[in-house]
Enzyme design. Sequence first.
Site, PDB file in Angstrom:
ATOM      1  N   ASP A  12       0.738  -1.144   0.139  1.00 27.40           N
ATOM      2  CA  ASP A  12       0.058   0.011   0.112  1.00 27.40           C
ATOM      3  C   ASP A  12       0.727   1.061   0.010  1.00 27.40           C
ATOM      4  O   ASP A  12       1.010   2.137   0.967  1.00 27.40           O
ATOM      5  CB  ASP A  12      -0.864   0.064   1.015  1.00 27.40           C
ATOM      6  CG  ASP A  12      -1.935  -1.310   0.964  1.00 27.40           C
ATOM      7  OD1 ASP A  12      -2.320  -1.433  -0.137  1.00 27.40           O
ATOM      8  OD2 ASP A  12      -2.360  -1.666   2.156  1.00 27.40           O
ATOM      9  N   ASP A  61      -4.273  -6.900  -7.904  1.00 22.00           N
ATOM     10  CA  ASP A  61      -5.526  -6.605  -7.185  1.00 22.00           C
ATOM     11  C   ASP A  61      -6.101  -5.170  -7.640  1.00 22.00           C
ATOM     12  O   ASP A  61      -6.300  -4.051  -7.054  1.00 22.00           O
ATOM     13  CB  ASP A  61      -5.289  -6.439  -5.712  1.00 22.00           C
ATOM     14  CG  ASP A  61      -6.636  -6.077  -4.900  1.00 22.00           C
ATOM     15  OD1 ASP A  61      -7.419  -6.659  -5.391  1.00 22.00           O
ATOM     16  OD2 ASP A  61      -6.389  -5.666  -3.960  1.00 22.00           O
ATOM     17  N   LEU A  62      -6.538  -5.536  -8.991  1.00 17.87           N
ATOM     18  CA  LEU A  62      -7.387  -4.241  -9.646  1.00 17.87           C
ATOM     19  C   LEU A  62      -8.834  -4.309  -9.723  1.00 17.87           C
ATOM     20  O   LEU A  62      -9.569  -3.411 -10.020  1.00 17.87           O
ATOM     21  CB  LEU A  62      -6.716  -3.795 -10.854  1.00 17.87           C
ATOM     22  CG  LEU A  62      -5.342  -3.599 -10.922  1.00 17.87           C
ATOM     23  CD1 LEU A  62      -4.776  -3.131 -12.312  1.00 17.87           C
ATOM     24  CD2 LEU A  62      -4.717  -2.543 -10.094  1.00 17.87           C
ATOM     25  N   LYS A  63      -9.357  -5.360  -9.181  1.00  9.29           N
ATOM     26  CA  LYS A  63     -10.998  -5.709  -9.221  1.00  9.29           C
ATOM     27  C   LYS A  63     -11.506  -5.105 -10.277  1.00  9.29           C
ATOM     28  O   LYS A  63     -12.482  -4.352 -10.273  1.00  9.29           O
ATOM     29  CB  LYS A  63     -11.393  -4.983  -7.968  1.00  9.29           C
ATOM     30  CG  LYS A  63     -10.765  -5.421  -6.362  1.00  9.29           C
ATOM     31  CD  LYS A  63     -11.196  -4.866  -5.391  1.00  9.29           C
ATOM     32  CE  LYS A  63     -10.748  -5.221  -3.959  1.00  9.29           C
ATOM     33  NZ  LYS A  63      -9.376  -4.662  -3.980  1.00  9.29           N
ATOM     34  N   PRO A  68     -18.221  -6.753 -20.448  1.00 16.14           N
ATOM     35  CA  PRO A  68     -17.479  -8.272 -20.335  1.00 16.14           C
ATOM     36  C   PRO A  68     -16.354  -8.006 -21.625  1.00 16.14           C
ATOM     37  O   PRO A  68     -15.170  -8.530 -21.253  1.00 16.14           O
ATOM     38  CB  PRO A  68     -18.590  -9.345 -21.078  1.00 16.14           C
ATOM     39  CG  PRO A  68     -19.836  -8.576 -20.552  1.00 16.14           C
ATOM     40  CD  PRO A  68     -19.735  -7.108 -20.354  1.00 16.14           C
ATOM     41  N   ASN A  69     -16.396  -7.205 -22.606  1.00 20.45           N
ATOM     42  CA  ASN A  69     -15.266  -7.223 -23.553  1.00 20.45           C
ATOM     43  C   ASN A  69     -14.163  -6.415 -22.978  1.00 20.45           C
ATOM     44  O   ASN A  69     -12.894  -6.840 -23.115  1.00 20.45           O
ATOM     45  CB  ASN A  69     -15.859  -6.385 -24.700  1.00 20.45           C
ATOM     46  CG  ASN A  69     -14.852  -6.519 -25.840  1.00 20.45           C
ATOM     47  OD1 ASN A  69     -14.120  -7.216 -26.069  1.00 20.45           O
ATOM     48  ND2 ASN A  69     -14.443  -5.074 -26.290  1.00 20.45           N
ATOM     49  N   GLN A 190     -10.337  -3.151   8.828  1.00 21.05           N
ATOM     50  CA  GLN A 190     -11.017  -4.240   8.479  1.00 21.05           C
ATOM     51  C   GLN A 190     -12.004  -4.944   9.631  1.00 21.05           C
ATOM     52  O   GLN A 190     -11.542  -4.820  10.837  1.00 21.05           O
ATOM     53  CB  GLN A 190      -9.946  -5.636   8.437  1.00 21.05           C
ATOM     54  CG  GLN A 190      -8.833  -5.097   7.496  1.00 21.05           C
ATOM     55  CD  GLN A 190      -9.458  -5.195   6.110  1.00 21.05           C
ATOM     56  OE1 GLN A 190     -10.567  -5.664   5.696  1.00 21.05           O
ATOM     57  NE2 GLN A 190      -8.454  -5.030   4.917  1.00 21.05           N
TER      58      GLN A 190
END
Length: 232
Positions: A12, A61-63, A68-69, A190
Site C-alpha cells: 500500500d 488486485d485491480l478488481k 465483458p469485453n 477491517q
Amino acid sequence: MMVLPKVYVALDCQTQEEADNLVSKLPAGKVGLKVGKELFTAIGPDWVKKQVAQGFSVFLDLKFHDIPNTVAKAVTSAAKMGVDIVNVHASGGTEMMSAAKDALKPFEKPPLLIAVTVLTSMSDADLAEVGIQLTAEQQVLKLAKLAHQSGLDGVVCSAQEAKMLKSSIGTSFKLVTPGIRPANSAAGDQKRVMTPAEAIEAGVDYMVIGRPITQAGDPTAAITEILSSIGE
C-alpha cells in the site's frame, strides 16, 4: 498447478521509492506481492513486470468491473505482465466473469482468476445501504457460486467465510483472504479478521497481509514469524 506463496504482502504505497524500499526487505519466493490500485495507478505496469522478473509472484488486485469485453481485455493485459493472480468483481455477473476466463485460455500459464465477493470492510448494514438485503455471509456465498459457475479459480473473501465456501463449493476452489492479522496486531479498518493460523485451518489458500508486515520495525522478522505460525 503452479505452487504460489501462501502470503502476499499488500504494497500500500504511493511512490516507487517507497515500494522499492519495502520490496528490498522481502524474500522473493517466500512471499508474493499484492499490487493494488494505489500503487499501480502511481507507477504502472513496467514496475510490476520488473518484480516478476526478479522472481516475485504478483497478485494484481485491480478488481476489474466493467462490460465483458473490457474486462476480458484487461485480464489479458494482466496475464501478459506475468502476474500469478488477477481479480474481477463477481457482482459484474456471469457473462463478464466467463468472458474474463475465456480471455485467458490462450496463455500457457494463465494467472489464477478470482472474483471479489463482498469487501471485508463491509458489514450487513453497509450492504443494506446499497440495496442488498442478504447478510454479508449470504451475499458472499451467492457471488462465490456465480464465480464457480463461470469457471473462475476462486474468490477473495473473509477468512470467516472460508469453511462455508469450501464445504459449499469444494476444496479445489481457491480462497484468497485479506483482513488477516497476527494475534498481536490491530484490526485497523477491517471488520472481519482472523489470525494466519486460524485462516489456514479454516481452508484459506492464500492470504493478503499488509500493515503487520509493512509497518513492522523488521518486515523480514514479521514474515518469518507469520510463516512459522502456518508451518511454512
